[in-house]
Scaffold this motif. Structure first.
Motif, PDB file in Angstrom:
ATOM      1  N   GLU A   1       2.107  -6.634  -1.344  1.00 21.35           N
ATOM      2  CA  GLU A   1       0.967  -7.089  -0.549  1.00 21.35           C
ATOM      3  C   GLU A   1      -0.250  -6.227  -0.815  1.00 21.35           C
ATOM      4  O   GLU A   1      -0.134  -5.025  -1.107  1.00 21.35           O
ATOM      5  CB  GLU A   1       1.293  -7.062   0.948  1.00 21.35           C
ATOM      6  CG  GLU A   1       1.583  -5.689   1.502  1.00 21.35           C
ATOM      7  CD  GLU A   1       1.724  -5.681   3.013  1.00 21.35           C
ATOM      8  OE1 GLU A   1       1.385  -6.685   3.673  1.00 21.35           O
ATOM      9  OE2 GLU A   1       2.158  -4.646   3.550  1.00 21.35           O
TER      10      GLU A   1
ATOM     11  N   TYR B   1      -9.377  -5.116   3.952  1.00 19.90           N
ATOM     12  CA  TYR B   1      -8.109  -4.480   4.299  1.00 19.90           C
ATOM     13  C   TYR B   1      -7.120  -5.507   4.837  1.00 19.90           C
ATOM     14  O   TYR B   1      -7.490  -6.504   5.444  1.00 19.90           O
ATOM     15  CB  TYR B   1      -8.325  -3.430   5.393  1.00 19.90           C
ATOM     16  CG  TYR B   1      -9.203  -2.269   4.990  1.00 19.90           C
ATOM     17  CD1 TYR B   1     -10.579  -2.324   5.174  1.00 19.90           C
ATOM     18  CD2 TYR B   1      -8.656  -1.119   4.433  1.00 19.90           C
ATOM     19  CE1 TYR B   1     -11.385  -1.264   4.804  1.00 19.90           C
ATOM     20  CE2 TYR B   1      -9.448  -0.049   4.074  1.00 19.90           C
ATOM     21  CZ  TYR B   1     -10.816  -0.129   4.263  1.00 19.90           C
ATOM     22  OH  TYR B   1     -11.618   0.929   3.901  1.00 19.90           O
ATOM     23  N   ALA B   2      -5.857  -5.193   4.657  1.00 19.96           N
ATOM     24  CA  ALA B   2      -4.820  -5.962   5.332  1.00 19.96           C
ATOM     25  C   ALA B   2      -4.952  -5.709   6.829  1.00 19.96           C
ATOM     26  O   ALA B   2      -5.293  -4.596   7.255  1.00 19.96           O
ATOM     27  CB  ALA B   2      -3.445  -5.533   4.837  1.00 19.96           C
ATOM     28  N   ASP B   3      -4.668  -6.721   7.614  1.00 29.36           N
ATOM     29  CA  ASP B   3      -4.795  -6.574   9.065  1.00 29.36           C
ATOM     30  C   ASP B   3      -3.936  -5.434   9.589  1.00 29.36           C
ATOM     31  O   ASP B   3      -4.313  -4.743  10.544  1.00 29.36           O
ATOM     32  CB  ASP B   3      -4.395  -7.882   9.752  1.00 29.36           C
ATOM     33  CG  ASP B   3      -5.421  -8.978   9.571  1.00 29.36           C
ATOM     34  OD1 ASP B   3      -5.072 -10.155   9.767  1.00 29.36           O
ATOM     35  OD2 ASP B   3      -6.583  -8.657   9.219  1.00 29.36           O
TER      36      ASP B   3
END
Length: 117
Positions: A45, A58-60
């Protein structure tokens, strides 16, 4: 394009670590740099990405805890990881992307980050 990652290791929950990724070679066409991670049994991811213009995403799951930055003079991208959680445990890889009418990705070797008490 070559990417050399460093940093990582074993860190306690709530702790911090900084990853570095030095780039070299024909980097002039790179449009963004990023960090990905892959935990055991899970898909890779995107963690964070920064463009040559300085835009970030950014990824959450890491917003507010991780910060991606770059030093253009050193051709290096960093990932500062704070307030680490056990679920952040993964192999982290840096990525360089060329995105024009084509997309080409370059990958560095992975570095293990283990968050455990």
């Amino acid at each position: 394009v070559q990417l050399q990652a460093s940093g990582g290791g074993l860190v306690q929950p709530g702790g911090s670590v900084r990853l570095s990724c030095a780039t070299s070679g024909n980097i002039f066409d790179i449009t963004s740099l990023g960090w990905f991670r892959q935990a055991p049994g899970k898909q890779r991811e995107l963690v964070a990405r920064i463009t040559t213009g300085g835009s970030t995403n950014y990824a959450d799951s890491v917003k507010g805890r991780f910060t991606i930055s770059r030093d253009s003079a050193k051709n290096t991208v960093y990932l500062q990881m704070n307030s680490l959680k056990p679920e952040d445990t993964a192999v982290y890889c840096c990525n360089a992307r060329e995105r024009y009418w084509y997309t080409r990705d370059y990958w560095g070797q992975g570095t293990q980050v283990t968050v455990s008490s």
